[in-house]
Write a protein that holds these residues in place. Structure first.
Motif, short mmCIF file in Angstrom:
data_model
loop_
_atom_site.label_atom_id
_atom_site.label_comp_id
_atom_site.label_asym_id
_atom_site.label_seq_id
_atom_site.Cartn_x
_atom_site.Cartn_y
_atom_site.Cartn_z
N ARG A 241 35.80 46.66 44.01
CA ARG A 241 35.36 45.72 42.98
C ARG A 241 36.39 44.62 42.77
O ARG A 241 36.02 43.49 42.47
CB ARG A 241 35.06 46.44 41.68
CG ARG A 241 33.80 47.28 41.80
CD ARG A 241 33.45 47.94 40.49
NE ARG A 241 32.35 48.86 40.72
CZ ARG A 241 31.43 49.13 39.83
NH1 ARG A 241 31.47 48.59 38.64
NH2 ARG A 241 30.46 49.96 40.11
N VAL A 242 37.66 44.96 42.93
CA VAL A 242 38.69 43.92 42.82
C VAL A 242 38.45 42.86 43.89
O VAL A 242 38.44 41.66 43.62
CB VAL A 242 40.12 44.51 42.97
CG1 VAL A 242 41.16 43.41 42.96
CG2 VAL A 242 40.42 45.53 41.89
N GLU A 243 38.22 43.32 45.10
CA GLU A 243 37.97 42.40 46.21
C GLU A 243 36.69 41.60 45.99
O GLU A 243 36.63 40.40 46.28
CB GLU A 243 37.91 43.17 47.52
CG GLU A 243 37.81 42.29 48.75
CD GLU A 243 37.76 43.08 50.05
OE1 GLU A 243 37.85 42.43 51.10
OE2 GLU A 243 37.63 44.32 50.03
N LEU A 244 35.63 42.24 45.47
CA LEU A 244 34.39 41.53 45.19
C LEU A 244 34.60 40.43 44.16
O LEU A 244 34.13 39.30 44.35
CB LEU A 244 33.31 42.51 44.71
CG LEU A 244 31.96 41.88 44.32
CD1 LEU A 244 31.33 41.14 45.49
CD2 LEU A 244 31.02 42.96 43.78
N GLY A 245 35.32 40.72 43.09
CA GLY A 245 35.61 39.70 42.08
C GLY A 245 36.39 38.54 42.66
O GLY A 245 36.13 37.37 42.36
N TRP A 246 37.33 38.84 43.54
CA TRP A 246 38.17 37.83 44.17
C TRP A 246 37.33 36.95 45.10
O TRP A 246 37.35 35.73 45.01
CB TRP A 246 39.30 38.52 44.93
CG TRP A 246 40.25 37.62 45.62
CD1 TRP A 246 41.21 36.83 45.04
CD2 TRP A 246 40.38 37.44 47.03
NE1 TRP A 246 41.91 36.17 46.02
CE2 TRP A 246 41.43 36.53 47.24
CE3 TRP A 246 39.71 37.96 48.13
CZ2 TRP A 246 41.81 36.13 48.51
CZ3 TRP A 246 40.10 37.57 49.39
CH2 TRP A 246 41.14 36.66 49.57
N ARG A 247 36.55 37.59 45.97
CA ARG A 247 35.73 36.84 46.93
C ARG A 247 34.66 36.02 46.22
O ARG A 247 34.43 34.85 46.55
CB ARG A 247 35.09 37.78 47.94
CG ARG A 247 36.08 38.32 48.95
CD ARG A 247 35.43 39.33 49.89
NE ARG A 247 36.42 39.87 50.80
CZ ARG A 247 36.34 39.72 52.12
NH1 ARG A 247 35.34 39.09 52.68
NH2 ARG A 247 37.29 40.23 52.89
N THR B 31 28.63 44.76 50.00
CA THR B 31 28.31 44.69 51.42
C THR B 31 28.11 43.24 51.85
O THR B 31 28.64 42.81 52.88
CB THR B 31 27.05 45.52 51.74
OG1 THR B 31 27.31 46.88 51.39
CG2 THR B 31 26.67 45.43 53.20
N MET B 32 27.36 42.49 51.06
CA MET B 32 27.11 41.08 51.37
C MET B 32 28.43 40.29 51.45
O MET B 32 28.60 39.45 52.32
CB MET B 32 26.22 40.45 50.29
CG MET B 32 25.91 38.98 50.54
SD MET B 32 24.95 38.25 49.19
CE MET B 32 23.42 39.12 49.39
N ALA B 33 29.35 40.63 50.56
CA ALA B 33 30.63 39.92 50.52
C ALA B 33 31.65 40.49 51.51
O ALA B 33 32.69 39.89 51.73
CB ALA B 33 31.22 39.99 49.11
N GLY B 34 31.34 41.64 52.10
CA GLY B 34 32.31 42.28 52.98
C GLY B 34 33.47 42.86 52.20
O GLY B 34 34.58 42.99 52.71
N ALA B 35 33.23 43.21 50.94
CA ALA B 35 34.28 43.72 50.05
C ALA B 35 34.28 45.24 50.05
O ALA B 35 33.22 45.87 50.08
CB ALA B 35 34.06 43.19 48.64
N GLN B 36 35.46 45.81 49.99
CA GLN B 36 35.62 47.26 49.97
C GLN B 36 35.83 47.80 48.56
O GLN B 36 35.78 49.00 48.35
CB GLN B 36 36.80 47.67 50.85
CG GLN B 36 36.66 47.27 52.29
CD GLN B 36 35.47 47.92 52.95
OE1 GLN B 36 35.27 49.12 52.83
NE2 GLN B 36 34.65 47.12 53.60
#
Length: 136
Positions: free
Chosen positions: A123-129, A116-121
């Protein structure tokens, strides 16, 4: 499974954009199971053991994106959040549970908070961001 460069880039780009396997399958015109095979092939090719590592790999290899993604202003993970991100990217989830004194349920809740903090939908997106923004 050998994937063409185009299929690799499209699949990884859609995953980094936060799409689910089902949504990626719809966009690519293949089955969800085929997308799961693509993801497994991408992970094997990049020597990744989880989807967050695949996101980090995408960031480190300069996955082309249509628009730059700015970091949230003034919001960064606390010390525990950074430790958790590092553990997940190192595939040390069990160690994180012990060192952070968390239950699996608390761990999953904390990951959702980081997403949520990263605005990621995903885990792939979270790792990238997290990689792009220097959170880890």
């Amino acid at each position: 499974m050998m994937l063409s460069t185009n299929t690799k880039q499209k699949t990884l780009g859609l995953l980094v954009a936060g799409l689910t396997d089902r949504a990626v399958a719809t966009r690519l015109g293949v089955s969800e199971r085929t997308v799961q095979r693509y993801v497994r092939a991408l992970m094997e090719g990049a020597q990744c053991r989880n989807r967050m590592q695949l996101g980090r790999h995408a960031a480190l290899t300069g996955l082309p994106v249509s628009e730059p993604v700015p970091a949230p202003s003034g919001r960064t993970p606390d010390r525990e959040g950074r430790q958790l991100l590092k553990a997940l990217l190192d595939d040390a989830c069990e160690e994180a549970l012990r060192s952070l004194h968390m239950s699996r349920r608390s761990l999953e809740r904390r990951i959702k908070d980081l997403m949520t903090m990263a605005g990621a939908q995903s885990r792939v997106e979270l790792g990238w961001r997290a990689t792009l923004w220097g959170w880890v």
